[in-house]
Write a protein that holds these residues in place. Sequence first.
Motif, PDB file in Angstrom:
ATOM      1  N   CYS A   1      -4.593   0.055  10.596  1.00 31.06           N
ATOM      2  CA  CYS A   1      -3.270   0.440  11.093  1.00 31.06           C
ATOM      3  C   CYS A   1      -3.461   0.940  12.516  1.00 31.06           C
ATOM      4  CB  CYS A   1      -2.672   1.534  10.215  1.00 31.06           C
ATOM      5  SG  CYS A   1      -1.180   2.292  10.913  1.00 31.06           S
TER       6      CYS A   1
ATOM      7  N   ILE B   1      -7.625   1.031   6.789  1.00 33.28           N
ATOM      8  CA  ILE B   1      -7.021   0.892   5.472  1.00 33.28           C
ATOM      9  C   ILE B   1      -8.032   0.307   4.490  1.00 33.28           C
ATOM     10  CG2 ILE B   1      -5.099  -0.093   4.164  1.00 33.28           C
ATOM     11  CD1 ILE B   1      -4.299   1.879   6.389  1.00 33.28           C
TER      12      ILE B   1
ATOM     13  N   GLN C   1       3.072  -1.875   3.998  1.00 30.97           N
ATOM     14  CA  GLN C   1       2.502  -1.349   5.231  1.00 30.97           C
ATOM     15  C   GLN C   1       3.219  -0.052   5.625  1.00 30.97           C
ATOM     16  OE1 GLN C   1       2.885  -4.735   7.857  1.00 30.97           O
ATOM     17  NE2 GLN C   1       0.865  -5.499   7.324  1.00 30.97           N
ATOM     18  N   THR C   2       2.624   1.049   5.233  1.00 31.65           N
ATOM     19  CA  THR C   2       3.200   2.356   5.524  1.00 31.65           C
ATOM     20  C   THR C   2       2.094   3.377   5.714  1.00 31.65           C
ATOM     21  OG1 THR C   2       4.532   4.175   4.646  1.00 31.65           O
ATOM     22  CG2 THR C   2       3.489   2.702   3.033  1.00 31.65           C
TER      23      THR C   2
ATOM     24  N   GLU D   1      -8.885  -4.111   7.334  1.00 25.46           N
ATOM     25  CA  GLU D   1      -7.470  -3.977   7.654  1.00 25.46           C
ATOM     26  C   GLU D   1      -7.267  -2.622   8.312  1.00 25.46           C
ATOM     27  OE1 GLU D   1      -2.989  -3.841   5.639  1.00 25.46           O
ATOM     28  OE2 GLU D   1      -4.777  -3.989   4.372  1.00 25.46           O
TER      29      GLU D   1
ATOM     30  N   ASP E   1       6.401   4.465  10.707  1.00 25.27           N
ATOM     31  CA  ASP E   1       5.886   3.174  10.238  1.00 25.27           C
ATOM     32  C   ASP E   1       6.306   2.049  11.178  1.00 25.27           C
ATOM     33  OD1 ASP E   1       4.649   4.269   8.051  1.00 25.27           O
ATOM     34  OD2 ASP E   1       6.241   3.751   6.630  1.00 25.27           O
TER      35      ASP E   1
ATOM     36  N   TRP F   1      -0.061  -3.300  11.934  1.00 26.37           N
ATOM     37  CA  TRP F   1      -1.123  -3.515  10.948  1.00 26.37           C
ATOM     38  C   TRP F   1      -1.811  -4.836  11.270  1.00 26.37           C
ATOM     39  CZ3 TRP F   1       2.451  -0.021  10.006  1.00 26.37           C
ATOM     40  CH2 TRP F   1       2.138   1.079   9.178  1.00 26.37           C
TER      41      TRP F   1
END
Length: 229
Positions: free
Chosen positions: A101, A50, A2-3, A99, A22, A27
């Motif tokens: 962010c 994402i 997760q970045t 998904e 980050d 997320w």
Amino acid sequence: MQTLARVPFFKDVTDLDFERFDRLCLWRRYDVGELVVDFEDESSDVYFIIAGEVRILIRTVAGKEIILGESRAGQFFGEMTAIDGAKRSANVTALTKSELCIMPANVFREVIFTSKTTCDRILRLLTGRVRELNGRITEHSIFDLKHRLYSELLRMAHPRPAKPMERAVTPPPFHHILAARIGCRREQVTRELSAMAQEGLIEKTRGALVLVKPHVLQARLDEAMREGG
């Protein structure tokens, strides 16, 4: 992992400390049909997609839905509220398992002010959206229902690899969805699509609505624009 480095928008950005930002993002996964953002919601986060696809629409007091569009993996939404602090202007729902962010507004603004590359990309993206909106307003002012449908189908369609002269909308769109996109009733869309099929302009296959003669549709749009202008 997760970045933000996974987010296409930040590809090749070298003037940003990803590790630092980050830690400030969240997320989250959404199921099909799950509400991501509601109309007039007072939240101000920015959402980077994402994986998956979401639909952005406005629902009137009477219950009529106006679809503004869909956003897919690699795109993002919510930046206007993060910039001006106003309430959400639209409703966003997950069309597929997705998904996202989630970046708080203050973090988003700091990213913009910190990275010249990111700031330039945001300015270009917002300018592009304004130009697209101007184009849609022009269409609604000049085109009748039939030509608005032509334009929307061309916008939604993609080239067919095996038949480069044709384009296709995959999967075939529901009539009420097309109606919500161009501001009319479902029955009107059904009637116009039937007329297009009779002319040989479109064909419906199992998995797509095929634009057999997209060049004819574009020529008609060009002519209508000249006459309307």
